[in-house]
Scaffold this active site. Structure first.
Site, PDB file in Angstrom:
ATOM      1  N   LYS A  84       0.845  -1.202   0.000  1.00  0.00           N
ATOM      2  CA  LYS A  84       0.000   0.000   0.000  1.00  0.00           C
ATOM      3  C   LYS A  84       0.873   1.242   0.000  1.00  0.00           C
ATOM      4  O   LYS A  84       1.881   1.300   0.717  1.00  0.00           O
ATOM      5  CB  LYS A  84      -0.900  -0.029   1.240  1.00  0.00           C
ATOM      6  CG  LYS A  84      -1.925   1.095   1.347  1.00  0.00           C
ATOM      7  CD  LYS A  84      -2.756   0.896   2.603  1.00  0.00           C
ATOM      8  CE  LYS A  84      -3.834   1.966   2.755  1.00  0.00           C
ATOM      9  NZ  LYS A  84      -4.650   1.733   3.985  1.00  0.00           N
ATOM     10  N   SER A  92      -9.469   1.445   3.229  1.00  0.00           N
ATOM     11  CA  SER A  92      -8.716   2.256   2.274  1.00  0.00           C
ATOM     12  C   SER A  92      -7.664   1.477   1.501  1.00  0.00           C
ATOM     13  O   SER A  92      -7.129   1.964   0.510  1.00  0.00           O
ATOM     14  CB  SER A  92      -8.032   3.404   3.020  1.00  0.00           C
ATOM     15  OG  SER A  92      -7.096   2.921   3.973  1.00  0.00           O
ATOM     16  N   SER A 116      -9.572  -0.718   7.244  1.00  0.00           N
ATOM     17  CA  SER A 116      -8.917  -0.537   5.951  1.00  0.00           C
ATOM     18  C   SER A 116      -8.178  -1.762   5.441  1.00  0.00           C
ATOM     19  O   SER A 116      -7.837  -1.820   4.268  1.00  0.00           O
ATOM     20  CB  SER A 116      -7.957   0.653   6.010  1.00  0.00           C
ATOM     21  OG  SER A 116      -8.695   1.853   6.079  1.00  0.00           O
TER      22      SER A 116
END
Length: 548
Positions: A134, A209, A233
Protein backbone atom coordinates in the site's frame (compact mmCIF):
# COMPACT_ATOMS: atom_id res chain seq x y z
CA UNK A 1 -0.71 -0.70 -27.36
CA UNK A 2 -2.11 2.71 -28.22
CA UNK A 3 -2.16 5.31 -25.47
CA UNK A 4 -4.18 8.50 -25.42
CA UNK A 5 -3.96 11.22 -22.80
CA UNK A 6 -7.48 12.55 -22.31
CA UNK A 7 -6.65 14.96 -19.52
CA UNK A 8 -4.02 15.93 -16.99
CA UNK A 9 -5.54 13.41 -14.58
CA UNK A 10 -4.48 10.61 -16.94
CA UNK A 11 -0.77 11.41 -16.57
CA UNK A 12 -0.18 9.29 -13.42
CA UNK A 13 -1.78 6.29 -15.10
CA UNK A 14 0.29 6.80 -18.27
CA UNK A 15 3.46 6.96 -16.19
CA UNK A 16 2.52 3.66 -14.53
CA UNK A 17 1.93 2.05 -17.93
CA UNK A 18 5.23 3.30 -19.36
CA UNK A 19 7.18 2.18 -16.29
CA UNK A 20 5.54 -1.23 -16.51
CA UNK A 21 6.43 -1.56 -20.19
CA UNK A 22 10.02 -0.72 -19.33
CA UNK A 23 10.07 -3.41 -16.66
CA UNK A 24 8.58 -5.94 -19.06
CA UNK A 25 11.14 -5.02 -21.69
CA UNK A 26 8.55 -3.76 -24.18
CA UNK A 27 10.27 -0.39 -24.30
CA UNK A 28 13.74 0.59 -23.30
CA UNK A 29 15.25 -2.86 -23.88
CA UNK A 30 15.08 -6.11 -21.95
CA UNK A 31 16.03 -6.28 -18.32
CA UNK A 32 19.45 -7.88 -17.92
CA UNK A 33 20.33 -9.89 -14.83
CA UNK A 34 23.76 -10.37 -13.27
CA UNK A 35 26.07 -12.27 -15.57
CA UNK A 36 24.73 -10.58 -18.69
CA UNK A 37 21.96 -13.12 -19.36
CA UNK A 38 18.36 -12.25 -20.09
CA UNK A 39 16.07 -12.63 -17.07
CA UNK A 40 13.94 -14.99 -19.18
CA UNK A 41 16.79 -17.23 -20.33
CA UNK A 42 14.71 -20.29 -19.37
CA UNK A 43 11.12 -19.48 -20.36
CA UNK A 44 8.48 -21.32 -18.32
CA UNK A 45 5.50 -23.22 -19.62
CA UNK A 46 3.55 -19.99 -19.83
CA UNK A 47 0.09 -21.55 -20.11
CA UNK A 48 0.65 -23.54 -16.92
CA UNK A 49 2.15 -20.65 -15.00
CA UNK A 50 -0.58 -18.28 -16.21
CA UNK A 51 -3.17 -20.55 -14.62
CA UNK A 52 -1.10 -21.21 -11.49
CA UNK A 53 -0.73 -17.57 -10.47
CA UNK A 54 -4.50 -17.08 -10.52
CA UNK A 55 -5.21 -19.86 -8.04
CA UNK A 56 -2.00 -20.32 -6.05
CA UNK A 57 -1.11 -18.53 -2.86
CA UNK A 58 2.25 -17.97 -1.23
CA UNK A 59 2.61 -21.47 0.15
CA UNK A 60 1.86 -23.12 -3.21
CA UNK A 61 4.26 -20.81 -5.03
CA UNK A 62 6.92 -21.45 -2.40
CA UNK A 63 6.74 -25.13 -3.22
CA UNK A 64 7.09 -24.43 -6.95
CA UNK A 65 10.15 -22.31 -6.25
CA UNK A 66 11.61 -24.87 -3.89
CA UNK A 67 11.29 -27.65 -6.48
CA UNK A 68 12.78 -25.37 -9.17
CA UNK A 69 9.71 -25.80 -11.36
CA UNK A 70 9.54 -22.02 -11.59
CA UNK A 71 11.91 -19.14 -10.83
CA UNK A 72 11.19 -15.86 -9.11
CA UNK A 73 11.98 -14.07 -12.35
CA UNK A 74 9.32 -16.10 -14.11
CA UNK A 75 6.82 -15.35 -11.35
CA UNK A 76 7.50 -11.63 -11.47
CA UNK A 77 7.19 -11.58 -15.27
CA UNK A 78 3.82 -13.34 -15.10
CA UNK A 79 2.43 -10.98 -12.47
CA UNK A 80 3.70 -7.98 -14.43
CA UNK A 81 2.01 -9.40 -17.50
CA UNK A 82 -1.26 -9.51 -15.58
CA UNK A 83 -0.85 -5.93 -14.38
CA UNK A 84 -0.23 -4.91 -17.97
CA UNK A 85 -3.34 -6.79 -19.13
CA UNK A 86 -5.87 -5.87 -16.46
CA UNK A 87 -4.76 -2.64 -14.77
CA UNK A 88 -6.14 -0.35 -17.48
CA UNK A 89 -9.22 -0.60 -19.68
CA UNK A 90 -9.50 -3.80 -21.71
CA UNK A 91 -12.27 -5.53 -23.68
CA UNK A 92 -15.52 -4.33 -22.08
CA UNK A 93 -13.93 -3.63 -18.67
CA UNK A 94 -12.73 -0.26 -17.31
CA UNK A 95 -9.70 -1.88 -15.66
CA UNK A 96 -8.90 -2.66 -12.03
CA UNK A 97 -6.67 0.41 -11.55
CA UNK A 98 -5.04 -0.93 -8.39
CA UNK A 99 -1.45 0.21 -8.94
CA UNK A 100 0.18 3.54 -8.14
CA UNK A 101 3.70 2.56 -9.25
CA UNK A 102 5.42 -0.55 -10.58
CA UNK A 103 8.83 -1.36 -9.12
CA UNK A 104 11.26 -1.01 -12.08
CA UNK A 105 13.83 -3.17 -10.27
CA UNK A 106 11.49 -6.07 -9.52
CA UNK A 107 12.97 -8.40 -12.14
CA UNK A 108 16.53 -7.63 -11.09
CA UNK A 109 15.65 -8.29 -7.46
CA UNK A 110 14.00 -11.55 -8.47
CA UNK A 111 17.11 -12.58 -10.39
CA UNK A 112 19.30 -11.88 -7.37
CA UNK A 113 17.04 -13.97 -5.15
CA UNK A 114 17.08 -16.79 -7.70
CA UNK A 115 20.87 -16.67 -7.58
CA UNK A 116 20.78 -16.92 -3.79
CA UNK A 117 18.51 -19.96 -4.05
CA UNK A 118 20.85 -21.67 -6.50
CA UNK A 119 23.67 -21.15 -3.99
CA UNK A 120 21.64 -22.80 -1.26
CA UNK A 121 20.56 -19.70 0.60
CA UNK A 122 16.81 -19.52 1.15
CA UNK A 123 15.72 -16.82 3.55
CA UNK A 124 12.35 -18.39 4.34
CA UNK A 125 8.89 -19.05 2.89
CA UNK A 126 8.69 -15.58 1.30
CA UNK A 127 11.99 -15.93 -0.59
CA UNK A 128 11.36 -14.73 -4.13
CA UNK A 129 7.62 -14.12 -3.60
CA UNK A 130 6.18 -10.93 -5.16
CA UNK A 131 4.07 -8.74 -2.87
CA UNK A 132 1.97 -5.60 -3.17
CA UNK A 133 2.55 -2.70 -0.76
CA UNK A 134 0.00 0.00 0.00
CA UNK A 135 1.35 3.40 -0.96
CA UNK A 136 1.30 4.78 2.55
CA UNK A 137 4.20 2.48 3.53
CA UNK A 138 7.65 4.03 3.17
CA UNK A 139 9.85 2.46 0.51
CA UNK A 140 13.42 3.65 0.16
CA UNK A 141 13.47 3.16 -3.63
CA UNK A 142 9.96 4.25 -4.60
CA UNK A 143 7.88 7.34 -3.74
CA UNK A 144 5.38 7.14 -0.90
CA UNK A 145 2.45 9.34 -1.86
CA UNK A 146 -0.58 8.34 0.24
CA UNK A 147 -2.41 8.44 -3.10
CA UNK A 148 -2.16 12.22 -3.26
CA UNK A 149 -1.02 14.51 -6.05
CA UNK A 150 0.07 16.87 -3.26
CA UNK A 151 2.70 14.30 -2.20
CA UNK A 152 3.59 12.99 -5.66
CA UNK A 153 7.30 12.16 -5.67
CA UNK A 154 7.68 12.25 -1.86
CA UNK A 155 10.78 10.23 -0.97
CA UNK A 156 11.16 8.80 2.53
CA UNK A 157 14.64 8.26 3.97
CA UNK A 158 14.26 4.48 4.36
CA UNK A 159 11.86 1.56 4.34
CA UNK A 160 9.00 1.19 6.78
CA UNK A 161 9.94 -1.43 9.35
CA UNK A 162 7.48 -3.98 7.98
CA UNK A 163 8.74 -3.39 4.43
CA UNK A 164 12.33 -3.83 5.59
CA UNK A 165 11.40 -7.08 7.33
CA UNK A 166 9.62 -8.38 4.22
CA UNK A 167 12.62 -7.57 2.04
CA UNK A 168 14.91 -9.28 4.53
CA UNK A 169 12.65 -12.33 4.29
CA UNK A 170 13.15 -12.34 0.51
CA UNK A 171 9.86 -10.79 -0.60
CA UNK A 172 9.89 -8.68 -3.78
CA UNK A 173 7.87 -5.48 -3.90
CA UNK A 174 6.35 -5.75 -7.37
CA UNK A 175 4.20 -2.62 -7.08
CA UNK A 176 2.81 -0.03 -4.72
CA UNK A 177 -0.95 0.12 -4.63
CA UNK A 178 -3.66 2.73 -4.66
CA UNK A 179 -5.58 3.63 -1.53
CA UNK A 180 -8.34 5.94 -0.50
CA UNK A 181 -6.38 9.17 -0.30
CA UNK A 182 -4.72 9.68 3.11
CA UNK A 183 -6.51 6.41 4.05
CA UNK A 184 -9.59 8.57 4.62
CA UNK A 185 -12.34 6.46 3.11
CA UNK A 186 -13.41 2.93 2.26
CA UNK A 187 -14.00 3.00 -1.51
CA UNK A 188 -10.39 3.68 -2.68
CA UNK A 189 -10.48 6.92 -4.63
CA UNK A 190 -7.39 9.14 -4.80
CA UNK A 191 -6.21 12.17 -6.75
CA UNK A 192 -3.03 10.38 -7.84
CA UNK A 193 -4.34 6.88 -8.47
CA UNK A 194 -7.94 7.52 -9.43
CA UNK A 195 -10.72 5.03 -8.67
CA UNK A 196 -9.76 1.42 -7.99
CA UNK A 197 -12.41 -1.10 -9.04
CA UNK A 198 -13.57 -4.43 -7.70
CA UNK A 199 -12.43 -7.34 -9.89
CA UNK A 200 -15.62 -9.25 -9.02
CA UNK A 201 -17.65 -6.45 -10.60
CA UNK A 202 -15.73 -3.52 -12.00
CA UNK A 203 -18.71 -1.20 -11.63
CA UNK A 204 -18.33 -1.53 -7.85
CA UNK A 205 -15.91 -0.39 -5.17
CA UNK A 206 -13.13 -2.67 -3.89
CA UNK A 207 -13.37 -1.55 -0.29
CA UNK A 208 -10.77 0.60 1.36
CA UNK A 209 -8.72 2.26 2.27
CA UNK A 210 -6.33 -0.57 1.26
CA UNK A 211 -8.44 -1.25 -1.82
CA UNK A 212 -5.51 -1.28 -4.22
CA UNK A 213 -3.90 -4.09 -2.27
CA UNK A 214 -7.19 -5.97 -1.98
CA UNK A 215 -8.16 -5.61 -5.63
CA UNK A 216 -4.59 -6.31 -6.75
CA UNK A 217 -4.36 -9.57 -4.82
CA UNK A 218 -7.83 -10.61 -6.00
CA UNK A 219 -6.85 -9.87 -9.61
CA UNK A 220 -3.61 -11.83 -9.15
CA UNK A 221 -1.19 -8.94 -9.51
CA UNK A 222 0.64 -10.67 -6.63
CA UNK A 223 -0.33 -13.49 -4.28
CA UNK A 224 -0.30 -11.35 -1.14
CA UNK A 225 0.04 -7.76 0.03
CA UNK A 226 0.09 -5.45 3.00
CA UNK A 227 -2.23 -2.66 4.05
CA UNK A 228 -2.99 -0.51 7.05
CA UNK A 229 -6.11 -0.47 9.21
CA UNK A 230 -7.29 2.47 11.26
CA UNK A 231 -10.94 1.46 11.03
CA UNK A 232 -11.41 -1.45 8.65
CA UNK A 233 -8.92 -0.54 5.95
CA UNK A 234 -7.45 -4.06 5.83
CA UNK A 235 -10.61 -5.99 6.59
CA UNK A 236 -13.08 -4.21 4.31
CA UNK A 237 -11.09 -4.65 1.06
CA UNK A 238 -10.29 -8.22 2.06
CA UNK A 239 -13.99 -8.93 2.53
CA UNK A 240 -15.01 -7.19 -0.71
CA UNK A 241 -12.42 -9.20 -2.65
CA UNK A 242 -12.98 -12.68 -1.14
CA UNK A 243 -9.66 -12.56 0.71
CA UNK A 244 -8.29 -13.06 4.19
CA UNK A 245 -7.27 -9.91 6.05
CA UNK A 246 -5.90 -9.53 9.55
CA UNK A 247 -5.94 -6.45 11.71
CA UNK A 248 -3.30 -7.37 14.33
CA UNK A 249 -3.45 -6.42 17.99
CA UNK A 250 -2.26 -2.88 18.58
CA UNK A 251 1.44 -3.21 19.40
CA UNK A 252 2.07 -6.54 17.69
CA UNK A 253 3.53 -5.06 14.48
CA UNK A 254 5.46 -1.85 13.93
CA UNK A 255 3.82 1.19 12.35
CA UNK A 256 7.17 2.88 11.78
CA UNK A 257 7.21 4.31 8.25
CA UNK A 258 3.47 4.04 7.65
CA UNK A 259 1.96 7.46 7.00
CA UNK A 260 -0.31 7.76 10.04
CA UNK A 261 -3.90 8.65 10.73
CA UNK A 262 -4.09 7.94 14.45
CA UNK A 263 -1.31 6.76 16.73
CA UNK A 264 -3.77 5.04 19.03
CA UNK A 265 -5.70 3.21 16.28
CA UNK A 266 -3.30 2.55 13.36
CA UNK A 267 -1.98 -0.92 12.62
CA UNK A 268 -0.44 -2.53 9.55
CA UNK A 269 -1.05 -6.07 8.40
CA UNK A 270 -1.50 -8.60 5.59
CA UNK A 271 -4.15 -9.28 2.96
CA UNK A 272 -3.90 -12.65 1.22
CA UNK A 273 -5.81 -15.44 -0.47
CA UNK A 274 -5.51 -17.92 2.36
CA UNK A 275 -5.18 -18.00 6.10
CA UNK A 276 -1.80 -19.71 5.76
CA UNK A 277 -0.48 -16.95 3.52
CA UNK A 278 -1.53 -14.30 6.03
CA UNK A 279 0.18 -16.30 8.78
CA UNK A 280 3.40 -16.47 6.74
CA UNK A 281 3.44 -12.69 6.35
CA UNK A 282 2.81 -12.31 10.07
CA UNK A 283 5.82 -14.50 10.78
CA UNK A 284 7.99 -12.06 8.83
CA UNK A 285 6.60 -8.78 10.17
CA UNK A 286 5.63 -8.96 13.86
CA UNK A 287 7.70 -8.10 16.89
CA UNK A 288 9.28 -5.35 18.92
CA UNK A 289 10.65 -2.34 17.06
CA UNK A 290 12.38 0.46 18.99
CA UNK A 291 11.19 2.89 16.32
CA UNK A 292 7.60 2.25 17.46
CA UNK A 293 7.41 2.14 21.27
CA UNK A 294 3.89 0.66 21.24
CA UNK A 295 5.47 -2.63 20.10
CA UNK A 296 6.91 -3.12 23.57
CA UNK A 297 3.61 -4.93 24.08
CA UNK A 298 4.71 -7.58 21.56
CA UNK A 299 7.59 -8.81 23.70
CA UNK A 300 6.77 -12.35 24.73
CA UNK A 301 3.56 -12.36 22.68
CA UNK A 302 4.76 -13.82 19.37
CA UNK A 303 4.75 -17.56 18.66
CA UNK A 304 7.54 -19.40 16.90
CA UNK A 305 5.32 -19.40 13.82
CA UNK A 306 1.74 -18.39 13.20
CA UNK A 307 1.44 -21.40 10.91
CA UNK A 308 2.20 -23.98 13.61
CA UNK A 309 -1.31 -23.95 15.09
CA UNK A 310 -3.21 -24.16 11.80
CA UNK A 311 -5.38 -27.25 11.98
CA UNK A 312 -8.60 -28.62 10.56
CA UNK A 313 -9.68 -29.50 14.09
CA UNK A 314 -9.01 -26.09 15.63
CA UNK A 315 -12.73 -25.27 16.05
CA UNK A 316 -13.48 -28.30 18.21
CA UNK A 317 -14.54 -27.15 21.65
CA UNK A 318 -14.38 -23.45 20.80
CA UNK A 319 -17.16 -21.06 21.82
CA UNK A 320 -17.99 -18.28 19.40
CA UNK A 321 -20.46 -15.47 19.98
CA UNK A 322 -22.63 -14.41 17.04
CA UNK A 323 -23.05 -10.65 17.48
CA UNK A 324 -26.67 -10.21 16.45
CA UNK A 325 -26.51 -6.40 16.63
CA UNK A 326 -24.57 -6.52 13.34
CA UNK A 327 -27.08 -8.67 11.46
CA UNK A 328 -29.35 -6.37 9.48
CA UNK A 329 -32.71 -7.35 8.02
CA UNK A 330 -33.12 -4.72 5.30
CA UNK A 331 -33.09 -5.90 1.68
CA UNK A 332 -29.55 -4.50 1.32
CA UNK A 333 -28.34 -6.28 4.47
CA UNK A 334 -30.13 -9.62 4.25
CA UNK A 335 -27.66 -11.32 1.84
CA UNK A 336 -24.76 -10.69 4.22
CA UNK A 337 -26.84 -11.73 7.21
CA UNK A 338 -27.77 -14.99 5.51
CA UNK A 339 -24.12 -15.78 4.76
CA UNK A 340 -22.98 -15.02 8.33
CA UNK A 341 -25.74 -17.20 9.75
CA UNK A 342 -24.60 -19.96 7.40
CA UNK A 343 -21.04 -19.38 8.63
CA UNK A 344 -22.33 -20.01 12.15
CA UNK A 345 -23.81 -23.30 10.96
CA UNK A 346 -20.51 -24.25 9.31
CA UNK A 347 -18.53 -23.37 12.43
CA UNK A 348 -20.87 -25.58 14.45
CA UNK A 349 -20.36 -28.42 11.99
CA UNK A 350 -16.61 -28.15 12.66
CA UNK A 351 -17.13 -28.62 16.39
CA UNK A 352 -17.62 -25.10 17.69
CA UNK A 353 -20.46 -23.95 19.90
CA UNK A 354 -22.02 -20.77 18.53
CA UNK A 355 -23.86 -18.60 21.04
CA UNK A 356 -26.12 -15.78 19.91
CA UNK A 357 -25.09 -12.58 21.68
CA UNK A 358 -28.10 -10.33 22.10
CA UNK A 359 -28.34 -6.55 22.06
CA UNK A 360 -25.31 -4.83 23.58
CA UNK A 361 -26.46 -1.28 24.16
CA UNK A 362 -23.52 -0.25 26.35
CA UNK A 363 -20.94 -1.53 23.87
CA UNK A 364 -22.68 0.20 20.96
CA UNK A 365 -22.73 3.50 22.86
CA UNK A 366 -19.05 3.25 23.70
CA UNK A 367 -18.14 2.35 20.11
CA UNK A 368 -19.74 5.55 18.83
CA UNK A 369 -17.97 7.74 21.42
CA UNK A 370 -14.40 6.39 21.33
CA UNK A 371 -13.11 7.23 17.84
CA UNK A 372 -10.22 9.71 17.96
CA UNK A 373 -9.00 9.79 14.34
CA UNK A 374 -10.07 13.39 13.74
CA UNK A 375 -8.37 14.47 16.97
CA UNK A 376 -5.05 12.75 16.26
CA UNK A 377 -4.71 12.99 12.48
CA UNK A 378 -2.98 16.37 12.14
CA UNK A 379 -0.65 15.78 15.07
CA UNK A 380 0.47 12.37 13.89
CA UNK A 381 0.75 13.16 10.18
CA UNK A 382 2.81 16.28 10.95
CA UNK A 383 5.18 14.20 13.09
CA UNK A 384 5.67 11.83 10.19
CA UNK A 385 6.25 14.69 7.75
CA UNK A 386 8.88 16.21 10.07
CA UNK A 387 11.15 13.14 10.06
CA UNK A 388 14.77 13.81 9.08
CA UNK A 389 15.78 12.98 5.53
CA UNK A 390 12.34 13.06 3.93
CA UNK A 391 12.17 14.80 0.54
CA UNK A 392 9.05 16.67 -0.57
CA UNK A 393 7.65 18.02 -3.83
CA UNK A 394 9.26 21.38 -4.53
CA UNK A 395 7.44 24.37 -3.09
CA UNK A 396 4.98 22.44 -0.94
CA UNK A 397 6.49 23.44 2.40
CA UNK A 398 6.36 27.12 1.49
CA UNK A 399 2.57 27.30 1.26
CA UNK A 400 1.97 27.64 5.01
CA UNK A 401 4.21 28.27 8.00
CA UNK A 402 6.56 26.95 9.17
CA UNK A 403 8.16 27.11 5.74
CA UNK A 404 10.92 24.55 6.28
CA UNK A 405 8.70 21.48 6.67
CA UNK A 406 5.51 20.18 5.10
CA UNK A 407 2.42 20.04 7.31
CA UNK A 408 -1.23 19.13 6.85
CA UNK A 409 -1.92 22.85 6.39
CA UNK A 410 0.40 22.89 3.33
CA UNK A 411 -1.38 19.89 1.85
CA UNK A 412 -4.80 21.48 2.34
CA UNK A 413 -3.67 24.80 0.91
CA UNK A 414 -2.22 23.08 -2.16
CA UNK A 415 -5.68 21.81 -3.04
CA UNK A 416 -4.09 18.82 -4.80
CA UNK A 417 -6.37 16.30 -3.11
CA UNK A 418 -9.57 14.55 -4.16
CA UNK A 419 -12.35 17.05 -3.29
CA UNK A 420 -14.20 14.78 -0.87
CA UNK A 421 -10.99 13.96 1.00
CA UNK A 422 -9.86 17.58 0.91
CA UNK A 423 -13.01 18.55 2.77
CA UNK A 424 -12.26 15.91 5.40
CA UNK A 425 -8.69 17.18 5.79
CA UNK A 426 -9.92 20.75 6.25
CA UNK A 427 -12.10 19.57 9.13
CA UNK A 428 -9.07 17.96 10.76
CA UNK A 429 -7.02 21.14 10.82
CA UNK A 430 -6.40 22.57 14.28
CA UNK A 431 -8.07 19.56 15.94
CA UNK A 432 -4.95 18.11 17.56
CA UNK A 433 -4.89 20.18 20.71
CA UNK A 434 -5.80 18.27 23.89
CA UNK A 435 -9.42 18.88 24.82
CA UNK A 436 -11.84 17.57 27.41
CA UNK A 437 -13.80 15.88 24.62
CA UNK A 438 -10.69 14.05 23.38
CA UNK A 439 -9.86 12.94 26.92
CA UNK A 440 -13.41 11.63 27.31
CA UNK A 441 -13.16 9.68 24.05
CA UNK A 442 -9.96 8.02 25.28
CA UNK A 443 -11.65 7.23 28.58
CA UNK A 444 -14.58 5.72 26.70
CA UNK A 445 -12.11 3.58 24.77
CA UNK A 446 -10.83 2.10 28.03
CA UNK A 447 -14.41 1.44 29.11
CA UNK A 448 -15.09 -0.23 25.76
CA UNK A 449 -12.07 -2.50 26.18
CA UNK A 450 -13.30 -3.54 29.62
CA UNK A 451 -16.86 -4.07 28.37
CA UNK A 452 -15.66 -6.25 25.51
CA UNK A 453 -13.44 -8.29 27.82
CA UNK A 454 -16.35 -8.72 30.21
CA UNK A 455 -18.63 -9.89 27.39
CA UNK A 456 -16.13 -12.46 26.13
CA UNK A 457 -15.36 -13.62 29.66
CA UNK A 458 -18.92 -13.83 30.93
CA UNK A 459 -19.95 -16.10 28.06
CA UNK A 460 -16.61 -17.96 27.99
CA UNK A 461 -16.14 -17.00 24.32
CA UNK A 462 -13.02 -17.55 22.24
CA UNK A 463 -14.16 -15.04 19.61
CA UNK A 464 -17.02 -12.92 18.35
CA UNK A 465 -18.46 -13.48 14.86
CA UNK A 466 -20.06 -10.81 12.67
CA UNK A 467 -20.01 -9.57 9.05
CA UNK A 468 -16.99 -7.45 8.14
CA UNK A 469 -19.39 -5.30 6.11
CA UNK A 470 -23.12 -5.85 6.45
CA UNK A 471 -23.78 -4.93 2.81
CA UNK A 472 -22.16 -6.05 -0.43
CA UNK A 473 -19.92 -3.66 -2.36
CA UNK A 474 -21.90 -0.75 -3.73
CA UNK A 475 -21.95 0.53 -7.29
CA UNK A 476 -19.56 3.41 -7.90
CA UNK A 477 -19.61 6.26 -6.97
CA UNK A 478 -21.99 5.43 -4.13
CA UNK A 479 -20.78 5.46 -0.54
CA UNK A 480 -20.29 2.12 1.18
CA UNK A 481 -22.49 1.58 4.25
CA UNK A 482 -22.39 -1.27 6.71
CA UNK A 483 -18.86 -1.34 8.10
CA UNK A 484 -18.46 -2.94 11.52
CA UNK A 485 -14.84 -1.82 11.82
CA UNK A 486 -14.89 0.25 15.05
CA UNK A 487 -15.28 -2.67 17.43
CA UNK A 488 -11.69 -3.80 16.77
CA UNK A 489 -10.27 -0.42 15.77
CA UNK A 490 -11.42 1.44 18.87
CA UNK A 491 -10.22 -1.28 21.26
CA UNK A 492 -6.98 -2.41 19.63
CA UNK A 493 -8.23 -6.02 19.71
CA UNK A 494 -7.28 -8.28 16.78
CA UNK A 495 -9.84 -9.13 14.10
CA UNK A 496 -9.58 -11.37 11.07
CA UNK A 497 -11.91 -11.57 8.08
CA UNK A 498 -12.24 -14.73 6.00
CA UNK A 499 -14.42 -15.37 2.90
CA UNK A 500 -17.96 -16.39 3.83
CA UNK A 501 -19.33 -16.84 0.31
CA UNK A 502 -21.08 -14.76 -2.33
CA UNK A 503 -24.35 -12.86 -2.49
CA UNK A 504 -26.91 -13.58 -5.24
CA UNK A 505 -25.20 -10.76 -7.20
CA UNK A 506 -21.94 -12.73 -7.11
CA UNK A 507 -20.21 -10.38 -4.67
CA UNK A 508 -18.06 -11.58 -1.76
CA UNK A 509 -18.95 -11.22 1.91
CA UNK A 510 -16.46 -11.60 4.75
CA UNK A 511 -16.99 -13.22 8.13
CA UNK A 512 -15.00 -11.51 10.88
CA UNK A 513 -13.66 -13.11 14.04
CA UNK A 514 -12.55 -10.85 16.91
CA UNK A 515 -10.61 -12.00 19.94
CA UNK A 516 -8.71 -10.68 22.93
CA UNK A 517 -5.33 -8.98 22.40
CA UNK A 518 -2.57 -11.24 21.08
CA UNK A 519 -4.90 -14.16 20.34
CA UNK A 520 -3.92 -14.10 16.66
CA UNK A 521 -2.73 -17.74 16.75
CA UNK A 522 -6.19 -18.88 17.87
CA UNK A 523 -8.03 -16.61 15.41
CA UNK A 524 -5.89 -17.84 12.52
CA UNK A 525 -6.37 -21.47 13.56
CA UNK A 526 -10.15 -21.14 13.78
CA UNK A 527 -10.31 -19.29 10.47
CA UNK A 528 -8.13 -21.94 8.85
CA UNK A 529 -10.42 -24.73 10.00
CA UNK A 530 -13.45 -22.85 8.63
CA UNK A 531 -11.65 -22.01 5.38
CA UNK A 532 -10.62 -25.59 4.75
CA UNK A 533 -14.14 -26.84 5.47
CA UNK A 534 -15.90 -24.37 3.17
CA UNK A 535 -13.49 -23.32 0.39
CA UNK A 536 -15.56 -20.24 -0.39
CA UNK A 537 -13.00 -18.29 -2.34
CA UNK A 538 -13.03 -18.33 -6.14
CA UNK A 539 -11.08 -16.03 -8.46
CA UNK A 540 -12.92 -13.13 -10.13
CA UNK A 541 -14.16 -13.83 -13.64
CA UNK A 542 -13.12 -10.40 -14.96
CA UNK A 543 -9.38 -11.17 -14.61
CA UNK A 544 -8.96 -14.75 -15.89
CA UNK A 545 -5.70 -16.55 -16.67
CA UNK A 546 -3.88 -15.01 -19.62
CA UNK A 547 -3.11 -16.92 -22.78
CA UNK A 548 0.42 -18.02 -23.68
Amino acid sequence: MALRIASQSDVPRLRRVVSLLVVLGVVGGAVIVPGGRSAAARPPDRSSLAADVVVMGVDDLRQLLQSRRVSSVQLVREYLRRINAYENAYADQPGVNAVIAVNPKALNEAAALDAERRKGRVRGPLHGIPILVKDNYDTRDLPTTNGSVALAGLRPPDDATQVAKLRAAGAIIIAKTNLHEYASGITTLSSLGGQTRNPYDQTRNPGGSSGGTGAGVAASFAPVGIGSDTCGSIRIPAAHNSLVGLRPSLGLSSRDGIQPMSATQDVGGPIGRTVRDVALVMDATVGYDPADPVTTAAIGQTPRSYTSGLSTTALRGKRIGLLTDTLGVSPAEQPATDLIRQAAVDLTAQGATVVEVGHQQRILELVTTSDVVNDEFERDLNRYLAQPGIRFPQGLAELEGPHDVVTLADIVTSGKVTPTVLETLRKRLNRSQPTDAYAQQLANRTKLQHALRDLLGSLDLDALLYPTVSQQATTLPQAQPGSTCPLAANTGFPALTVPAGFTPDGLPIGAELLGLPFTEPALLAMAYDYEQATHHRRPPASTPPLGP
